[in-house]
Enzyme design. Structure first.
Site, PDB file in Angstrom:
ATOM      1  N   TYR A  45      -0.033   4.264  12.885  1.00 49.65           N
ATOM      2  CA  TYR A  45      -1.465   4.519  12.860  1.00 49.65           C
ATOM      3  C   TYR A  45      -2.119   3.851  14.068  1.00 49.65           C
ATOM      4  CZ  TYR A  45      -0.135   6.348   8.367  1.00 49.65           C
ATOM      5  OH  TYR A  45       0.489   7.082   7.403  1.00 49.65           O
ATOM      6  N   ALA A  99      -4.112   2.698   2.087  1.00 45.09           N
ATOM      7  CA  ALA A  99      -4.953   2.550   3.277  1.00 45.09           C
ATOM      8  C   ALA A  99      -6.289   3.251   3.071  1.00 45.09           C
ATOM      9  CB  ALA A  99      -4.241   3.127   4.488  1.00 45.09           C
ATOM     10  N   GLY A 145       7.867  -1.171  -3.284  1.00 46.54           N
ATOM     11  CA  GLY A 145       7.052   0.028  -3.355  1.00 46.54           C
ATOM     12  C   GLY A 145       7.676   1.132  -4.169  1.00 46.54           C
ATOM     13  N   ARG A 146       8.669   1.808  -3.585  1.00 46.97           N
ATOM     14  CA  ARG A 146       9.280   2.949  -4.263  1.00 46.97           C
ATOM     15  C   ARG A 146       9.864   2.563  -5.617  1.00 46.97           C
ATOM     16  NH1 ARG A 146      12.005   5.071   1.290  1.00 46.97           N
ATOM     17  NH2 ARG A 146      11.794   2.847   1.728  1.00 46.97           N
ATOM     18  N   GLN A 196      -6.415  -2.300   1.984  1.00 47.00           N
ATOM     19  CA  GLN A 196      -5.871  -2.208   3.337  1.00 47.00           C
ATOM     20  C   GLN A 196      -6.813  -1.337   4.163  1.00 47.00           C
ATOM     21  OE1 GLN A 196      -2.458   0.344   4.499  1.00 47.00           O
ATOM     22  NE2 GLN A 196      -1.384  -1.583   4.905  1.00 47.00           N
ATOM     23  N   PRO A 203       0.832  -1.208   0.000  1.00 48.12           N
ATOM     24  CA  PRO A 203       0.000   0.000   0.000  1.00 48.12           C
ATOM     25  C   PRO A 203       0.865   1.256   0.000  1.00 48.12           C
ATOM     26  CG  PRO A 203      -0.645  -1.527   1.748  1.00 48.12           C
ATOM     27  CD  PRO A 203       0.663  -1.994   1.223  1.00 48.12           C
ATOM     28  N   ARG A 209      -0.597  -6.107   8.346  1.00 47.51           N
ATOM     29  CA  ARG A 209       0.714  -5.445   8.337  1.00 47.51           C
ATOM     30  C   ARG A 209       0.947  -4.834   9.713  1.00 47.51           C
ATOM     31  NH1 ARG A 209       3.009  -0.814   4.105  1.00 47.51           N
ATOM     32  NH2 ARG A 209       5.128  -1.633   4.058  1.00 47.51           N
TER      33      ARG A 209
END
Length: 370
Positions: free
Chosen positions: A184, A58, A327-328, A101, A23, A232
């Site tokens: 989070y 998310a 990801g990146r 997610q 995500p 996760r």
């Protein structure tokens, strides 16, 4: 054959390779939390990247659970219908499994996108809102003090996770992931730096895990066994006094016992002054490796500056993880999995409309190696 391009069974789903798109928040929805044209472009591109599964950014389970006012949500049926249309459209050209997610941002909610004042908190006149957390401890000095959740507040959020999961099912997702990482709300409960409660939800590791495990168990009970369900979570924090790796492994054991189909191990981002070695390749891999060593039967995903195919394959060969989240690197190169296959001597599976323009159709071109 490289392990990176070997199939793997994750719950009821068989993946074609070990590359996962994690995500990555896009902050590109309208204020109503509904998918926008950018999401069709973004997720649609990832669905033809060659990765074996794609996890959406998310989605807030409540309006005040979004990271920013421009994050996606899944707290109402309009959002679910828009998500369903997006998935239906993508499936006309890709069979890549796409999951969502589910998240509540807690004290890190109600901010601007990171490219505006570095993600500063928004006042109500700017579209922000009052935040909640395990304890009345702001994320950083100068930020608003969140309201410490009471039992009714926790129950409200738990029910919101359940409702969002049901909407995800109605929208036709292929799997779902619970977010308990990266500072989070559920991650805030797990960390002694953000959870300073003195009741049954604070203090000992068992108490700090209590609410996240309540949410995890509730989702496991309503999510069908015919679709994968993952989570996760942080394997640790890059700050003194933060969540310890042994505690993360203990949390992983409980999630595995509940029947979660995969464990995605991240780290950090729970306090503003942490110092992660973010420039170091594979800097979060040790967290995943510890979880995998403790739970050899679990499917474990690792992440964190993994951008070379041989590096990814070595992590798998050393049994430090079962899946690699890229990801990146995949934002930089949307065909990273295809280029990784070329680098590993595997068959490059271009989308059919692109295939004749791939490396075979470009005489003299040396394909980029991931």
């Amino acid at each position: 054959m490289s392990l990176l391009f070997s199939p793997l069974k994750v719950g009821p789903l068989t993946l074609k390779n070990r590359i996962v798109v994690p995500p990555m928040s896009q902050y590109s929805a309208g204020s109503d939390g509904v998918v926008a044209p950018w999401h069709a472009r973004h997720i649609g591109s990832l669905a033809i990247s060659g990765a074996s599964m794609v996890i959406s950014e998310a989605l807030g389970v409540t309006p005040d659970g979004r990271i920013t006012p421009h994050c996606l949500g899944l707290w109402n049926d309009t959002q679910a219908r828009a998500l369903q249309k997006l998935l239906t459209d993508i499936r006309t050209y890709s069979d890549t499994p796409i999951g969502v997610q589910l998240n509540h941002a807690g004290r890190k909610a109600g901010t601007s996108p990171p490219w505006i004042e570095h993600g500063a908190p928004l006042g109500s006149e700017q579209g922000g809102w009052h935040t909640v957390a395990p304890s009345a401890v702001p994320w950083r000095p100068g930020w608003p003090v969140p309201e410490a959740l009471d039992e009714p507040g926790m129950d409200r959020i738990l029910q919101a996770f359940i409702s969002a999961a049901r909407r995800a099912l109605e929208a036709g997702v292929d799997f779902a992931e619970l977010l308990a990482a990266n500072g989070y709300l559920l991650s805030q409960f797990l960390s002694p730096l953000s959870n300073q409660r003195r009741d049954d939800y604070g203090g000992s590791p068992e108490n700090r895990m209590r609410f996240p495990l309540r949410v995890a168990q509730a989702l496991r009970e309503i999510w069908p066994a015919s679709l994968p369900l993952g989570v996760r979570f942080n394997g640790g924090e890059f700050a003194d006094g933060g969540l310890e790796l042994a505690e993360a492994v203990q949390f992983a054991r409980e999630l595995h016992r509940l029947g979660y189909d995969y464990l995605s191990v991240s780290g950090g981002y729970n306090v503003y002054n942490e110092t992660p070695p973010a420039g170091q390749q594979g800097y979060m891999v040790p967290f995943a490796a510890a979880v995998k060593a403790a739970l050899p039967d679990a499917i474990v995903i690792t992440v964190g500056m993994i951008y070379e195919a041989k590096q990814a394959d070595a992590i798998l060969q050393e049994r430090k993880a079962d899946l690699i989240a890229v990801g990146r690197a995949i934002l930089d190169d949307p065909h990273w999995p295809i280029h990784a296959a070329i680098a590993m001597g595997e068959k490059a599976s271009w989308p059919k409309p692109y295939d004749r323009f791939g490396s075979r159709g470009w005489p003299g071109h040396k394909p980029q190696e991931a």
